[in-house]
Design an enzyme around this catalytic site. Structure first.
Site, PDB file in Angstrom:
ATOM      1  N   LYS A 191     -23.741 -27.829  -2.442  1.00  9.22           N
ATOM      2  CA  LYS A 191     -24.104 -27.398  -3.795  1.00  9.22           C
ATOM      3  C   LYS A 191     -22.877 -27.663  -4.667  1.00  9.22           C
ATOM      4  O   LYS A 191     -22.323 -26.761  -5.304  1.00  9.22           O
ATOM      5  CB  LYS A 191     -24.500 -25.918  -3.761  1.00  9.22           C
ATOM      6  CG  LYS A 191     -25.108 -25.384  -5.031  1.00  9.22           C
ATOM      7  CD  LYS A 191     -26.508 -25.886  -5.298  1.00  9.22           C
ATOM      8  CE  LYS A 191     -26.997 -25.381  -6.652  1.00  9.22           C
ATOM      9  NZ  LYS A 191     -28.256 -25.998  -7.092  1.00  9.22           N
ATOM     10  N   ASP A 247     -28.498 -22.544   8.134  1.00 17.61           N
ATOM     11  CA  ASP A 247     -29.367 -21.491   8.667  1.00 17.61           C
ATOM     12  C   ASP A 247     -30.751 -21.613   8.051  1.00 17.61           C
ATOM     13  O   ASP A 247     -31.776 -21.619   8.737  1.00 17.61           O
ATOM     14  CB  ASP A 247     -28.739 -20.124   8.330  1.00 17.61           C
ATOM     15  CG  ASP A 247     -29.462 -18.960   8.989  1.00 17.61           C
ATOM     16  OD1 ASP A 247     -30.372 -19.208   9.812  1.00 17.61           O
ATOM     17  OD2 ASP A 247     -29.120 -17.803   8.681  1.00 17.61           O
TER      18      ASP A 247
END
Ligand code: NAI
Ligand code: MG
Length: 358
Positions: A191, A247
Site C-alpha cells: 500500500k 493473512d
C-alpha cells in the site's frame, strides 16, 4: 545421506491424513531413491493429555533437527477450557517461533474437474495457479502496541507496523526463487501510496529483483489485488506480501479453490520448514476414516520441493493426485450423488493416488 522427516499427526483427523501422506512419501522415496526416514512426535491436545504440555521439548528438538516437518492439525472441543498456554494451538505458535518460520506459502491451483466447487465462474478460475508468499514473523502483528491510552481526552489504541530491509530482502529472495520454479513472475503487494513501510517494502523488493534478471516483477496495491484475485486470478504466478496483507489475501485466495480438503501450505524456516494442510482437525469427521487426505499429500509434495529440492518427485505426487481425481475418485467432502463419480474414503483415495505413482 538419509533425509529425516518428522511427522506430527496432532489431533482429530491429523492421524488419518498424516498416515496417508506418509504412505505416499514412502512410495515416492523408494521410487526416486530419496532415502527418507520418518520419526513421529506429539503435539496439540493429544500431547497435552500424554505429557501435560501441547508442545513437548522433545518435539521441538526433533523438529529442529529434521530436514522437514509434516504437520496434521491440532485442536478439539475437549481442550477448549484449558488455560491459553496449555491449549493445542500453542503448539503451532511454539513451532513457528522455535523454527523461525518466516514465510507462509499457500498455493491455489484448481484442477479443471474441481472448478465447479469454486465460488468463481469456471471460466475465470480454471487454469489459475497462484502461490501466495506471506511474511510471517514481522510487521504489525509483531510490532509495539498500546491497548488503551488517553490522548486529547479520548481513549485510543494503536499497533505499530515496521519492516526492516533484511526482513523484506529475505522474503523477496524466497519469492523470486519460488517463481524460478514456476512461471517466473512475482507480484509484490503493498500500500505504497499511503504507508511508509510499504514504500520501503517496494524499494527493497525492486532492489532484490535485480539479483534475479529472469524474473518479471510487478507491483500492485493491496486493495486492487483483492479485486484482481476475484475477477482475474489467472494473471498471477507468485504473490509476495506482508504479514497483515498476506493473512487476508491468502484466506481470500483459499476460498477461490472452493474446497478446503485440497489446500496445502508450507511455512519456511531458516533451517527447518513445516508443511501442513490449511484446514483444521475436523473433529466432526475425526476417526471415521473419511477425511480428504489430498491437502496433506500435496503438503508433502511441497516438502519435497522446498526442503529437499526434489522437484521431480514433488511433481510426481501432484500429478498422481490430479490423475486420481481425473479417474473420478472423491472423498465425501467432494462427492456428488448421481454424478458418475467414485466415492472414496481416506484409504481408497490414498490407494488411488499410490496406484498412480506406480
Ligand atoms: P476445520 O478446518 O477443522 O473444519 C471445517 C470444516 O471442514 C469441517 O466441517 C470439517 O469436517 C471440514 N474439513 C476440514 N478438513 C477436511 C478434510 N481434510 N476432509 C474433509 N473435510 C474436511 O475447522 P474448524 O471446524 O473451524 O476447527 C476444528 C478445530 O481445528 C478447532 O479446534 C480449530 O482450532 C482447529 N484448527 C487447527 C488448525 C491447525 O492445526 N493448523 C487450523 C484451523 C483450525
Ligand atoms: Mg487467517
Amino acid at each position: 545421506m538419509g533425509k529425516k522427516i518428522v511427522v506430527i499427526p496432532g489431533d482429530g483427523i491429523g492421524r488419518e491424513i498424516t498416515d496417508a501422506a506418509r504412505k505416499v512419501l514412502e512410495k515416492i522415496s523408494r521410487k526416486y531413491a530419496l532415502g527418507l526416514t520418518f520419526e513421529e512426535k506429539a503435539a496439540g491436545g493429544t500431547a497435552y493429555d500424554a505429557y501435560g504440555t501441547p508442545l513437548p521439548d522433545e518435539t521441538i528438538e526433533a523438529a529442529k533437527n529434521a530436514d522437514g516437518v509434516l504437520f496434521g492439525a491440532v485442536g478439539g472441543d475437549q481442550w477448549n477450557d484449558l488455560p491459553p498456554e496449555k491449549r493445542p494451538e500453542r503448539a503451532i505458535l511454539g513451532l513457528r517461533k522455535s523454527l523461525g518460520l518466516y514465510a507462509n506459502l499457500r498455493p491455489v491451483k484448481v484442477p479443471a474437474m474441481l472448478a465447479g466447487y469454486s465460488p468463481l465462474k469456471p471460466a475465470i478460475i480454471t487454469g489459475a495457479d497462484i502461490l501466495i508468499v506471506r511474511e510471517l514473523i514481522g510487521g504489525i502483528y509483531f510490532g509495539d502496541r498500546c491497548e488503551s491510552e488517553i490522548k486529547n481526552g479520548a481513549e485510543r489504541a494503536w499497533d505499530l507496523e515496521n519492516y526492516s530491509v533484511p526482513e523484506v530482502t529475505r522474503i523477496a529472495r524466497f519469492a523470486m526463487k519460488a517463481a524460478g520454479l514456476r512461471k517466473g513472475h512475482v507480484t509484490s503487494v503493498d500500500k505504497a501510496n499511503v504507508l511508509a513501510t510499504s514504500r520501503l517494502w517496494r524499494r527493497t523488493v525492486t532492489d532484490v529483483a535485480k539479483e534475479y534478471p529472469d524474473i518479471r516483477l510487478s507491483h500492485l496495491y493491496v486493495d486492487n489485488c483483492a479485486m484482481q484475485l476475484a475477477c482475474a486470478p489467472k494473471q498471477f504466478d507468485v504473490i509476495v506480501t506482508s504479514n497483515l496483507f498476506g493473512d487476508i489475501l491468502s484466506d481470500e485466495a483459499a476460498v477461490l479453490g472452493g474446497s478446503i480438503g485440497m489446500m496445502p501450505s508450507a511455512s519456511i524456516g531458516e533451517n527447518t520448514s513445516l508443511y501442513e494442510p490449511i484446514h483444521g482437525s475436523a473433529p466432526d469427521i475425526a476417526g471415521k476414516g473419511i477425511a480428504n487426505p489430498c491437502a496433506t499429500i500435496l503438503s508433502a509434495a511441497m516438502l519435497l520441493r522446498y526442503s529437499l529440492n526434489e522437484e521431480k518427485a514433488a511433481r510426481a505426487i501432484e500429478q498422481a493426485v490430479d490423475a486420481a481425481l481425473q479417474e473420478g475418485w472423491r472423498t465425501p467432502d467432494l462427492y456428488q450423488e448421481d454424478s458418475g463419480l467414485k466415492k472414496a474414503n481416506t484409504q481408497t483415495m490414498t490407494d488411488a493416488i499410490l496406484a498412480q505413482i506406480g
